[in-house]
Design an enzyme around this catalytic site. Sequence first.
Site, short mmCIF file in Angstrom:
data_model
loop_
_atom_site.label_atom_id
_atom_site.label_comp_id
_atom_site.label_asym_id
_atom_site.label_seq_id
_atom_site.Cartn_x
_atom_site.Cartn_y
_atom_site.Cartn_z
N GLY A 251 0.77 -1.24 0.00
CA GLY A 251 0.00 0.00 0.00
C GLY A 251 0.80 1.27 0.00
CD GLU A 287 0.58 -9.18 0.77
OE1 GLU A 287 -0.26 -8.41 0.24
OE2 GLU A 287 0.25 -10.15 1.47
N PRO A 288 4.89 -5.16 -1.20
CG PRO A 288 7.13 -4.57 -1.45
CD PRO A 288 6.22 -5.52 -0.72
N GLY A 289 4.01 -3.41 -4.18
CA GLY A 289 3.86 -3.54 -5.63
C GLY A 289 4.17 -2.21 -6.28
NE ARG A 290 -0.26 2.25 -5.96
CZ ARG A 290 -1.30 2.20 -6.77
NH1 ARG A 290 -1.29 2.92 -7.88
NH2 ARG A 290 -2.35 1.46 -6.47
NE ARG A 326 -2.93 3.98 -11.10
CZ ARG A 326 -2.84 5.21 -10.66
NH1 ARG A 326 -2.33 6.17 -11.44
NH2 ARG A 326 -3.24 5.53 -9.45
CE1 TYR A 330 -9.06 2.03 -9.59
CE2 TYR A 330 -6.86 2.31 -10.49
CZ TYR A 330 -7.84 1.49 -9.98
OH TYR A 330 -7.61 0.16 -9.85
CB CYS A 356 -14.75 5.05 -30.22
SG CYS A 356 -14.08 5.44 -31.84
CE1 TYR A 385 -2.03 -3.15 -9.50
CE2 TYR A 385 -0.81 -1.30 -8.59
CZ TYR A 385 -1.33 -2.57 -8.46
OH TYR A 385 -1.14 -3.28 -7.29
#
Length: 434
Positions: A251, A287-290, A326, A330, A356, A385
Amino acid sequence: MPTQKTSHPAAQETAPEANSAHGMFDGVDLQRLAERIPTPFHAYSASAIRQRIGELQAALAGLDATICFAVKANPNLAILQLMANAGVGADIVSAGEMRRSLHAGMPPERIVFSGVGKSADEIAGALAVGIHRFNVESHDELLTLQRLAEAQGVTARAAVRVNPDVDAHTHAKISTGKAENKFGVSIDEARRWFAERGRLSHVQLDGLHVHIGSQILTLEPFRLALQRVAEFWRELEQDGHSINSIDVGGGLGVSYRAGTDQPVSASDYVNVIRTALAGYKGRVLLEPGRYLVAEAGVLLTRVIRVKAGVERQFLVLDAAMNDLQRPSLYDAWHDIVPVSNASRPLTTYDIVGPVCETGDTFARGRELPGCAPGDLLLIKATGAYGTSMASTYNSRPLAIEILLNQGRYAVVRRRQHFEEMIAGEQPARNWETT
């Protein structure tokens, strides 16, 4: 917690940035790269990823800790191999991500399986290869894990994902730790699982897991969530339950908007973990991702045309929402800059793609130096992502992916061919009845 004495030279590197003024990224001239490789394409800095890994490893020094990269953030095999070479494991949420991780050289003992909807086939496959741990999110999943482990004659290690009902103060669609979210179970329900764990002959329920959301830019949500988990861990130990693993999730936020986003540092984040889990002697999983890959990636795109509307000017790019979802999904901000350093008067644009859909919009009312068809733009912080959420909407092929490393580059995914896009399709020839 046992001390691990490991040197982390990557932590001493200076992370390269995509410098629009000079058109350089990890020592590679982006203008010249875009002359060789047609846009749009994603480019990732290996040096920047190694630096982020090193920073986190250095902050964790002295803890019995394992970093498991959230594969959903960027599942490219070259990225996963880079992680594996640095001693990083994988946090997976599907059988496909498990296969990618194993193929990239990550050992099963560094893989944890998360996700609210694991199928029986996925669980059985993960048991067969001996992954390290399952993060269990429902009682039905726990019973399924017991049944399948018994059938294979193995014992599954499991952690219960607790939902601490903490607001991460992030976008509603990436918040996962509130009671209204689909993830995890309440501490009351988790307490019942441990009280009944003697009935689990083939599941070793000895872990806790928490993950409250993504792109978190303050420490307080982490502190509150981990305090609640720590209280539960201490309660369980007093009741005679051994807790050998606490997974603190991921997170950590990154900077998408220069001058506005102020991410917390790895050291400050780890200090929160150390304080909350003081006295804990088991293993800590992260659990780092971003955090590891977002700012290490950029999307290179060219201007197709400038369209003058009645109320605004549109900058139409050759990249689209299928390359980077994204902003559409978002309303996410990404800094967008010209690669050229030519001095031009500022102009306000809505920056859009050719798909389109009105939602195919990267930015509204954004000021840029005046642009012309053929100009090269850089969309920043797309390493997480971006390609992992890409699609072939409007029958647009998946974009090229390129890994940069100290002045060199390698194509790590070529552009998808049309024939590959339609390979699974066929005319309706063989009609059957049920």
